[in-house]
Scaffold this active site. Structure first.
Site, PDB file in Angstrom:
ATOM      1  N   LYS A  84      35.984  34.963  37.905  1.00  0.00           N
ATOM      2  CA  LYS A  84      35.832  34.763  39.600  1.00  0.00           C
ATOM      3  C   LYS A  84      36.266  36.331  40.527  1.00  0.00           C
ATOM      4  CE  LYS A  84      35.598  30.465  38.454  1.00  0.00           C
ATOM      5  NZ  LYS A  84      35.963  30.445  37.280  1.00  0.00           N
ATOM      6  N   TYR A 104      42.482  23.542  37.443  1.00  0.00           N
ATOM      7  CA  TYR A 104      41.295  23.150  37.281  1.00  0.00           C
ATOM      8  C   TYR A 104      40.888  22.480  36.241  1.00  0.00           C
ATOM      9  CZ  TYR A 104      36.524  24.559  35.565  1.00  0.00           C
ATOM     10  OH  TYR A 104      34.603  25.245  34.812  1.00  0.00           O
ATOM     11  N   ASP A 148      47.969  30.382  35.044  1.00  0.00           N
ATOM     12  CA  ASP A 148      46.781  31.409  35.159  1.00  0.00           C
ATOM     13  C   ASP A 148      46.825  31.811  36.615  1.00  0.00           C
ATOM     14  OD1 ASP A 148      43.830  30.480  36.327  1.00  0.00           O
ATOM     15  OD2 ASP A 148      43.608  29.277  35.668  1.00  0.00           O
TER      16      ASP A 148
HETATM   17  O1  P1T Z   1      34.940  28.871  34.014  1.00  0.00           O
HETATM   18  P1  P1T Z   1      35.574  30.087  33.528  1.00  0.00           P
HETATM   19  O2  P1T Z   1      34.853  31.326  33.517  1.00  0.00           O
HETATM   20  O3  P1T Z   1      35.910  28.972  31.889  1.00  0.00           O
HETATM   21  O4  P1T Z   1      37.315  29.985  34.295  1.00  0.00           O
HETATM   22  C1  P1T Z   1      37.469  28.188  33.887  1.00  0.00           C
HETATM   23  C2  P1T Z   1      39.004  28.234  34.930  1.00  0.00           C
HETATM   24  C3  P1T Z   1      40.357  28.181  34.802  1.00  0.00           C
HETATM   25  N1  P1T Z   1      41.082  28.646  35.628  1.00  0.00           N
HETATM   26  C4  P1T Z   1      40.646  28.465  36.778  1.00  0.00           C
HETATM   27  C5  P1T Z   1      41.833  27.947  37.856  1.00  0.00           C
HETATM   28  C6  P1T Z   1      39.292  28.378  37.292  1.00  0.00           C
HETATM   29  O5  P1T Z   1      39.242  27.782  38.650  1.00  0.00           O
HETATM   30  C7  P1T Z   1      38.089  28.344  36.450  1.00  0.00           C
HETATM   31  C8  P1T Z   1      37.215  28.025  36.656  1.00  0.00           C
HETATM   32  N2  P1T Z   1      36.572  27.632  37.763  1.00  0.00           N
HETATM   33  C9  P1T Z   1      36.419  27.082  38.260  1.00  0.00           C
HETATM   34  C10 P1T Z   1      34.658  27.190  37.228  1.00  0.00           C
HETATM   35  C11 P1T Z   1      35.413  26.511  39.828  1.00  0.00           C
HETATM   36  O6  P1T Z   1      35.263  26.282  40.395  1.00  0.00           O
HETATM   37  O7  P1T Z   1      36.652  26.225  39.729  1.00  0.00           O
END
Ligand code: P1T
Length: 391
Positions: free
Chosen positions: A196, A99, A171
């Protein structure tokens, strides 16, 4: 208990004082003490809150871990993990396709604290083996990755890590514990953006760390409280409410995504379809081995053309909403190069394959026929806009 029963019942007995079937929202910042330092297990809601404790317990149970810790975001979980387990001079190996916000924190913030970081293509075990140094402390990976949906062989990586006594963190945001449980392979720590699939309704931001055993419990607990990236009670309650239906939602996400991936793969206006469930996916065999209930709701595609075509396609979609994030019941579409992975330098994006015609779909649980018609119409609109541009 099995997955859905755990999601609905674990740590969630009816409230002993009132009989409330659903966990209350303990919307309080602080807790009365009988005497200084004498209390019922909670003293301040940054350190702990009963609603949060339930969510932390359920997440730990679903992943098959021992301890859960919740955060205000997935990024808050990552920051806490990094400050808890690294000291200056340590080395971290991270997947090269993660990400964009994870990449941004590691390269623009954490690297300034004296930690060395290498980004490595985790689809190749030899790459990882040759990146390991005497000061390597952790291997950190996403599988499937964001946005290219590459898969890492968790078991193979664990063998490398165990030999060198390295910490491993997966992750698991894209797969969720319904599809993949990294602790089965001996991984130490699982991270989630609960924003998510875990929350599942695009109405709350959150994150979590889950630990397989007691090894890092004290350190993570101390840093969770000291850094303070903790969620408020209502956010944990919303996440808990969403989590109860994770199993049924994931099943529907997987069914829709599989059908749409097949449809897109056969479409002449789509150059590439990346979905771990397709036999054409380069790590499909790994996916079959380590994803036990399906291949998820995320699909990445490259449309025929460049950025103009990608924009025309996304603009023409009516059921899929153009927005960041993923994993909600509603279908979303986004453009990694301009949106989620803008923080990744263009040269790095190009090397990785995050091209200007790459589009990421988060397939929701609407009716398949409507989603397919939406994609079909948008592809048609894209080709008409090409024709107009050429005329
Ligand atoms: O957005 P947040 O809750 O801080 O999470 C970060 C994060 C961590 N790991 C993965 C695999 C992610 O996809 C994300 C956040 N991703 C998005 C906001 C996106 O649109 O891909």
């Amino acid at each position: 208990m099995k997955f859905n029963t755990l999601a609905i019942h674990s740590h969630q007995e009816p409230d002993p004082t009132t009989g409330a079937v659903i966990t209350p929202i303990y919307q309080t910042s602080t807790f009365a003490q009988e005497d200084a330092g004498v209390h019922k297990g909670y003293d301040y809601s940054r350190s702990g809150n009963p609603t949060r404790s339930v969510l932390e317990g359920v997440l730990a149970d679903l992943e098959g871990g021992k301890h859960g810790f919740c955060f205000a975001s997935g990024t808050g979980a990552l920051v806490t993990l990094c400050f808890a387990l690294f000291k200056p001079g340590d080395h971290l190996i991270v997947g090269d396709d993660v990400y964009g916000g994870t990449y941004r924190f590691l390269t623009k913030v954490f690297q300034h604290y004296g930690v060395e970081i290498d980004f490595v293509d985790m689809t190749r075990l030899d790459n990882i083996a040759s990146a390991i140094r005497p000061n390597t402390r952790m291997i950190y990976l996403e599988t499937p990755t964001n946005p290219l949906l590459k898969l890492a062989d968790i078991q193979g990586i664990l063998e490398l890590a165990k030999n060198k006594k390295l910490i491993t963190c997966v992750d698991n945001t894209f797969a969720t514990p319904y599809l993949q449980t990294p602790f089965d392979f001996g991984v130490d720590i699982v991270l989630h953006s609960t924003t998510k699939y875990i929350g599942g309704h695009s109405d709350v931001v959150g994150g979590a760390l889950i630990l397989r055993d007691d090894t890092y419990e004290e350190s993570i607990r101390f840093h969770q409280n000291s850094i303070g990236a903790t969620p408020d009670p209502f956010a944990t309650w919303l996440t808990l409410r969403g989590l109860k239906t994770l199993g049924v939602r994931m099943k529907a996400h997987c069914q829709n995504a599989t059908a749409l991936a097949q449809f897109l793969e056969a479409h002449p206006l789509v150059d590439d379809v990346i979905y771990p469930g397709l036999p054409s996916h380069p790590q499909h065999e790994i996916a079959k081995r380590q994803m036990h209930n399906g291949f998820g709701g995320m699909i990445s595609i490259r449309v025929k053309g460049g950025e103009a075509e990608a924009r025309a396609f996304m603009k023409a979609l009516k059921v899929f909403t153009l927005a960041e994030s993923l994993g909600g019941i509603e279908s979303l579409v986004e453009h990694p190069a301009r949106m989620t992975h803008l923080a990744v330098e263009k040269s790095v994006r190009e090397t990785l394959g995050i091209t200007d015609n790459l589009i990421r779909l988060s397939v929701g649980i609407e009716d398949l026929e409507d989603l397919q018609a939406d994609l079909e119409n948008a592809l048609k609109a894209m080709s008409q806009s090409q024709t107009r541009a050429l005329a």
